[in-house]
Design an enzyme around this catalytic site. Sequence first.
Site, mmCIF file in Angstrom:
data_model
loop_
_atom_site.group_PDB
_atom_site.id
_atom_site.type_symbol
_atom_site.label_atom_id
_atom_site.label_comp_id
_atom_site.label_asym_id
_atom_site.label_seq_id
_atom_site.Cartn_x
_atom_site.Cartn_y
_atom_site.Cartn_z
ATOM 1 N N SER A 27 0.829 -1.201 0.000
ATOM 2 C CA SER A 27 0.000 0.000 0.000
ATOM 3 C C SER A 27 0.872 1.263 0.000
ATOM 4 O O SER A 27 1.678 1.448 -0.912
ATOM 5 C CB SER A 27 -0.962 -0.060 1.192
ATOM 6 O OG SER A 27 -1.967 0.898 1.081
ATOM 7 N N HIS A 51 -8.238 -4.779 -0.931
ATOM 8 C CA HIS A 51 -7.056 -4.090 -0.427
ATOM 9 C C HIS A 51 -6.727 -4.557 0.993
ATOM 10 O O HIS A 51 -7.596 -4.620 1.858
ATOM 11 C CB HIS A 51 -7.287 -2.573 -0.424
ATOM 12 C CG HIS A 51 -6.033 -1.807 -0.105
ATOM 13 N ND1 HIS A 51 -5.057 -1.565 -1.033
ATOM 14 C CD2 HIS A 51 -5.571 -1.284 1.055
ATOM 15 C CE1 HIS A 51 -4.063 -0.908 -0.470
ATOM 16 N NE2 HIS A 51 -4.350 -0.734 0.806
ATOM 17 N N ASP A 100 -10.137 -3.311 -5.233
ATOM 18 C CA ASP A 100 -9.229 -2.365 -4.566
ATOM 19 C C ASP A 100 -9.166 -1.084 -5.395
ATOM 20 O O ASP A 100 -8.918 -1.141 -6.609
ATOM 21 C CB ASP A 100 -7.831 -3.011 -4.470
ATOM 22 C CG ASP A 100 -6.793 -2.131 -3.786
ATOM 23 O OD1 ASP A 100 -7.146 -1.036 -3.307
ATOM 24 O OD2 ASP A 100 -5.618 -2.552 -3.731
#
Length: 405
Positions: free
Chosen positions: A191, A375, A345
């Site tokens: 991320s 995600h 995501d």
Amino acid sequence: VDMGAKLLCLFLASALVAYYVYIPISEDFEEPWKVMLIAAAFRAATHLAEVVDQLGLMHHVEALMLVTTFQYIAPTSDENVTVMDTEFNNVGVRLYLPRKLSDGLRRAVVYFHGGGWCIGQAGMKPYDCLTRWTSNRLNAVVVSVNYRLAPKYRFPIQFEDAYSVMKFFLQSSVLSQYGVDPDRICVAGDSAGGNLAAAVAQQLLEDSEVKTKLKAQALLYPALQSLDLNLPSYQENENKPVLSKLYMVRLWSEYFTSDSSLREAMASNRHVPVESSHLFPFVNWSNLLPEELKKDHVYTSPTYGSSELAQKYPGFLDPRAAPLLASDAQLRRLPLTYILTCEYDVLRDDGVMYARRLQAAGVPVTHDHAKDAFHGAMFFVSGPIELAVGHWLVNRYIKWLNENL
């Protein structure tokens, strides 16, 4: 009457909980009820943080950080790995040193945790599990980095901390101290940590002081650009589990400033000034996404915003914050790359476009696209809620490292 009132209250409370927990879940998800519970927990945490913020008790990010402290694990060694907290160049790191004997020098991974540049830490249970497993299964030295966070510190501090640790670690004296093979080092992150890993890998190419070259980079559902926040993945996954479009916009804007005018401009995708129009081809999804991800989306030309925002907060146009803005000439020199993207995501298309651009530049890329994941799915590999897909993704990542590093 009392019993009737109690039953009514119970019914209303149950209905409220059911309404809060139940969300339509794609049939692709293997364990839908677990995913619903995860989504509800994240929604509850962000709503609670928002309320605390509105009441003026504390910044919403600081409230979320309190939640993450419940997942903190002190540095704990086991029979396979020695774990310790220390500092590299005045930046906190957690070191994982394998105890197994090694025939020669060891491999190494420098890891940056996710959390939108605002939350998270190397000592959180899911990160401790991931980095510990990586160290044990690869017999590798792992450096997990505690870079400073927003809102107290804004861009480029997070990047500078990440880069400072990487540069320190790559010194030949430090590598020999930890018995690391200078030809077998990877930078990795998930991320926002994937964002930092990509930016660090790019910056190393420009630094003549660094003699050691990375062997690989591994980017797990990375955030790679804040230029176009209305990509197909942002539209399709606007309210999908864990990371909504609005929350991602909030994290992006918090990386640069607490000024709500930037967040509002980003939310309407009108934050890029016309003088930066030359950057849009780097993130033009109509050229960079495969047909199956374009679906029936229609590309529209950007709506430009005020020059004033970009002058005040130039970070969102900086490749150190948005690695997708690097030129093809820069990308060409990057190392072997692993990119993981998840179908559900908002950041999916960032990773897909980067994989496409790297491949076009001649970089060897392994792109794993998880069609049944959202995600942060790799986060859920230890209690209280474990997901089979989380374990599968972790195993894929570690297998790739083992075969390529």
